[in-house]
Design a protein around this motif. Structure first.
Motif, PDB file in Angstrom:
ATOM      1  N   ARG A  95       0.841  -1.204   0.000  1.00  0.00           N
ATOM      2  CA  ARG A  95       0.000   0.000   0.000  1.00  0.00           C
ATOM      3  C   ARG A  95       0.877   1.254   0.000  1.00  0.00           C
ATOM      4  O   ARG A  95       2.060   1.178  -0.233  1.00  0.00           O
ATOM      5  CB  ARG A  95      -0.949  -0.006   1.201  1.00  0.00           C
ATOM      6  CG  ARG A  95      -1.947  -1.160   1.170  1.00  0.00           C
ATOM      7  CD  ARG A  95      -2.938  -1.062   2.301  1.00  0.00           C
ATOM      8  NE  ARG A  95      -3.957  -2.103   2.231  1.00  0.00           N
ATOM      9  CZ  ARG A  95      -3.784  -3.365   2.631  1.00  0.00           C
ATOM     10  NH1 ARG A  95      -2.628  -3.744   3.136  1.00  0.00           N
ATOM     11  NH2 ARG A  95      -4.760  -4.252   2.541  1.00  0.00           N
ATOM     12  N   THR A  98       4.993   3.511   2.151  1.00  0.00           N
ATOM     13  CA  THR A  98       5.703   2.358   2.717  1.00  0.00           C
ATOM     14  C   THR A  98       7.116   2.323   2.170  1.00  0.00           C
ATOM     15  O   THR A  98       7.337   2.620   0.995  1.00  0.00           O
ATOM     16  CB  THR A  98       4.900   1.082   2.373  1.00  0.00           C
ATOM     17  OG1 THR A  98       3.745   1.073   3.205  1.00  0.00           O
ATOM     18  CG2 THR A  98       5.698  -0.187   2.565  1.00  0.00           C
ATOM     19  N   GLY A 123       0.306  -3.282   5.408  1.00  0.00           N
ATOM     20  CA  GLY A 123      -0.596  -2.140   5.536  1.00  0.00           C
ATOM     21  C   GLY A 123       0.068  -0.840   5.098  1.00  0.00           C
ATOM     22  O   GLY A 123       1.230  -0.817   4.682  1.00  0.00           O
ATOM     23  N   SER A 124      -0.688   0.236   5.233  1.00  0.00           N
ATOM     24  CA  SER A 124      -0.160   1.545   4.833  1.00  0.00           C
ATOM     25  C   SER A 124       0.845   2.057   5.867  1.00  0.00           C
ATOM     26  O   SER A 124       0.820   1.649   7.035  1.00  0.00           O
ATOM     27  CB  SER A 124      -1.326   2.535   4.726  1.00  0.00           C
ATOM     28  OG  SER A 124      -2.040   2.557   5.942  1.00  0.00           O
ATOM     29  N   ASN A 125       1.738   2.939   5.420  1.00  0.00           N
ATOM     30  CA  ASN A 125       2.703   3.615   6.313  1.00  0.00           C
ATOM     31  C   ASN A 125       3.574   2.643   7.104  1.00  0.00           C
ATOM     32  O   ASN A 125       3.757   2.816   8.317  1.00  0.00           O
ATOM     33  CB  ASN A 125       1.965   4.543   7.289  1.00  0.00           C
ATOM     34  CG  ASN A 125       1.247   5.657   6.577  1.00  0.00           C
ATOM     35  OD1 ASN A 125       0.229   5.418   5.921  1.00  0.00           O
ATOM     36  ND2 ASN A 125       1.766   6.848   6.657  1.00  0.00           N
ATOM     37  N   SER A 142      -0.921  -1.164   9.785  1.00  0.00           N
ATOM     38  CA  SER A 142      -0.584   0.210   9.401  1.00  0.00           C
ATOM     39  C   SER A 142       0.386   0.809  10.410  1.00  0.00           C
ATOM     40  O   SER A 142       0.199   0.664  11.616  1.00  0.00           O
ATOM     41  CB  SER A 142      -1.840   1.080   9.441  1.00  0.00           C
ATOM     42  OG  SER A 142      -2.724   0.664   8.478  1.00  0.00           O
TER      43      SER A 142
END
Ligand SMILES: CC(=O)SCCNC(=O)CCNC(=O)[C@H](O)C(C)(C)COP(=O)(O)OP(=O)(O)OC[C@H]1O[C@@H](n2cnc3c(N)ncnc32)[C@H](O)[C@@H]1OP(=O)(O)O
Ligand SMILES: N[C@@H](CO)C(=O)O
Length: 174
Positions: A95, A98, A123-125, A142
């Motif tokens: 995502r 990242t 996940g994101s970040n 995340s």
């Protein structure tokens, strides 16, 4: 795998996700050229086009020679940076925002890069940094910062990332 199977290997898992499909189609074409010497020279102009389009305009750095298995899902994609030594298995998800890469060592050199197994959902970040191995069927929450190996069938969250068994996988069925 012939050329068309190769470049469309992520197409169906990104159904309904036009941006993911386009970035990965461009990536697989570049990946095809970069891993076959004759095409590397023939396709050099394309490799430059790929770098400028995908990195500068889509803000997604997936190096043309990175090893990624089939059926990669790519959601959103902006601010995704992967180092070219990273290895990612098949059926993984990436995502936005990242980073997956190496770290500088005290001697000025660089560590090796993460090796990520199959069916890993990131996940994101998320940051995954250094010589770490993420085993199969791992969920990375995340915002997690992953700096240590992760056992299979785990969920990792937090900074530094802590792994615990996935709640949706019954260990008796493994
Ligand atoms: C625009 C967009 O939509 S882009 C998509 C963005 N979404 C993502 O990237 C999804 C990533 N997924 C996650 O982060 C999920 O929360 C997962 C996979 C880590 C965990 O999901 P689940 O297994 O359903 O866990 P659940 O929600 O039950 O939470 C379990 C525990 O982990 C904690 N937790 C869940 N996610 C996180 C996280 N990212 N970071 C820190 N802690 C977390 C919860 O607070 C809870 O703690 P508690 O047991 O102390 O109460
Ligand atoms: N919600 C999808 C797309 O935003 C995801 O999991 O990333």
């Amino acid at each position: 795998m012939n050329f068309f199977e190769f470049i469309f290997q992520d197409w169906h898992v990104n159904k309904g996700n036009a941006k993911g499909r386009i970035i990965l189609l461009f990536f697989r074409m570049a990946n095809f050229c970069s891993t076959r010497k004759i095409y590397y020279y023939l396709g050099f102009i394309y490799l430059l086009f790929y770098k400028i389009l995908v990195e500068w305009f889509f803000s997604t750095e997936i190096p043309w020679n990175v090893k990624i298995g089939k059926n990669l899902s790519l959601f959103h994609g902006q601010a995704l940076v992967i180092s070219n030594q990273v290895v990612i298995g098949h059926n993984c998800t990436l995502r936005q925002s990242t980073t997956i890469g190496n770290k500088q060592l005290a001697n000025g050199g660089y560590s090796s890069s993460p090796v990520i197994g199959n069916y890993v959902d990131i996940g994101s970040n998320v940051c995954i940094i250094g010589p770490v191995t993420i085993n199969d069927q791992v969920l990375i929450g995340s915002g997690a910062i992953v700096v240590k190996d992760v056992p299979p069938h785990s969920t990792v969250t937090g900074n530094p990332g802590v792994a615990r068994p996935r709640k949706d996988i019954n260990p008796d069925t493994l």
